[in-house]
Design a protein around this motif. Structure first.
Motif, mmCIF file in Angstrom:
data_model
loop_
_atom_site.group_PDB
_atom_site.id
_atom_site.type_symbol
_atom_site.label_atom_id
_atom_site.label_comp_id
_atom_site.label_asym_id
_atom_site.label_seq_id
_atom_site.Cartn_x
_atom_site.Cartn_y
_atom_site.Cartn_z
ATOM 1 N N LEU A 18 26.839 133.116 0.790
ATOM 2 C CA LEU A 18 26.799 133.917 2.611
ATOM 3 C C LEU A 18 27.164 135.103 2.271
ATOM 4 O O LEU A 18 26.052 136.308 2.528
ATOM 5 C CB LEU A 18 27.366 133.045 3.148
ATOM 6 C CG LEU A 18 27.950 134.006 4.771
ATOM 7 C CD1 LEU A 18 26.468 133.425 5.797
ATOM 8 C CD2 LEU A 18 28.714 133.046 5.042
ATOM 9 N N ALA A 19 28.065 135.733 1.237
ATOM 10 C CA ALA A 19 27.833 136.751 1.484
ATOM 11 C C ALA A 19 27.503 137.880 0.928
ATOM 12 O O ALA A 19 26.270 139.373 1.165
ATOM 13 C CB ALA A 19 29.410 137.285 0.805
ATOM 14 N N ASP A 20 26.303 137.316 -0.233
ATOM 15 C CA ASP A 20 25.205 138.714 -0.969
ATOM 16 C C ASP A 20 24.247 137.707 -0.411
ATOM 17 O O ASP A 20 23.445 139.198 0.182
ATOM 18 C CB ASP A 20 25.068 137.509 -2.239
ATOM 19 C CG ASP A 20 25.980 138.006 -3.022
ATOM 20 O OD1 ASP A 20 26.927 138.773 -3.477
ATOM 21 O OD2 ASP A 20 26.155 136.789 -4.145
ATOM 22 N N THR A 21 23.841 137.258 0.500
ATOM 23 C CA THR A 21 22.932 137.366 1.722
ATOM 24 C C THR A 21 22.834 138.777 2.764
ATOM 25 O O THR A 21 22.625 138.736 2.968
ATOM 26 C CB THR A 21 22.737 135.591 2.139
ATOM 27 O OG1 THR A 21 22.017 134.822 0.969
ATOM 28 C CG2 THR A 21 20.912 135.813 3.206
ATOM 29 N N ILE A 22 24.151 138.158 3.581
ATOM 30 C CA ILE A 22 24.173 139.825 4.139
ATOM 31 C C ILE A 22 24.229 140.861 3.446
ATOM 32 O O ILE A 22 24.003 141.448 4.243
ATOM 33 C CB ILE A 22 25.553 139.029 4.603
ATOM 34 C CG1 ILE A 22 25.670 137.639 5.738
ATOM 35 C CG2 ILE A 22 25.961 140.450 5.761
ATOM 36 C CD1 ILE A 22 27.364 137.309 6.113
#
Length: 124
Positions: A18-22
């Motif tokens: 999730l963090a990498d996608t954001i």
């Protein structure tokens, strides 16, 4: 617990994803958006996994549970910033749908992980 233990947790891997996608989404925004809402949303999303990792490293079930609760708070904060970003036309509907799927998988995993902490020792 080994130092790599947290990296093997499915809940941690989902938080990282999730963090990498954001991060990838925010990297494409203009400077004003990056410096305001972008900074906030990236920090909140990164904090989810960071709190999971820190909780594992604390060495007690109570501390671990406390940090997982903070991770849930960071997930809620991330959702807040995603709502603001969408309202301000910084996210496409496709991005929203992708992020929503990730959050809908991560949130129950966080709750399940929280419930599982300490159960092994309590049952023995």
């Amino acid at each position: 617990m080994s130092s790599k233990y947290f990296q093997e947790l499915r809940v941690y891997q989902l938080a990282e994803k999730l963090a990498d996608t954001i991060w990838k989404i925010v990297a494409q925004w203009n400077l004003f958006a990056k410096n305001t809402i972008g900074n906030q949303i990236v920090r909140a999303a990164d904090s989810i996994g960071a709190n999971i990792a820190e909780g594992v490293g604390r060495g007690s079930y109570q501390d671990n549970r406390r940090f997982v609760k903070m991770a849930r708070g960071s997930l809620n904060e991330t959702q807040h910033w995603l709502r603001r970003a969408y309202t301000r036309n910084l996210l496409t509907i496709e991005q929203v749908n992708t992020l929503k799927l990730m959050i809908n998988e991560l949130a129950p995993q966080l709750n399940a992980y929280l419930k599982s902490i300490g159960q092994v020792s309590e049952n023995n």
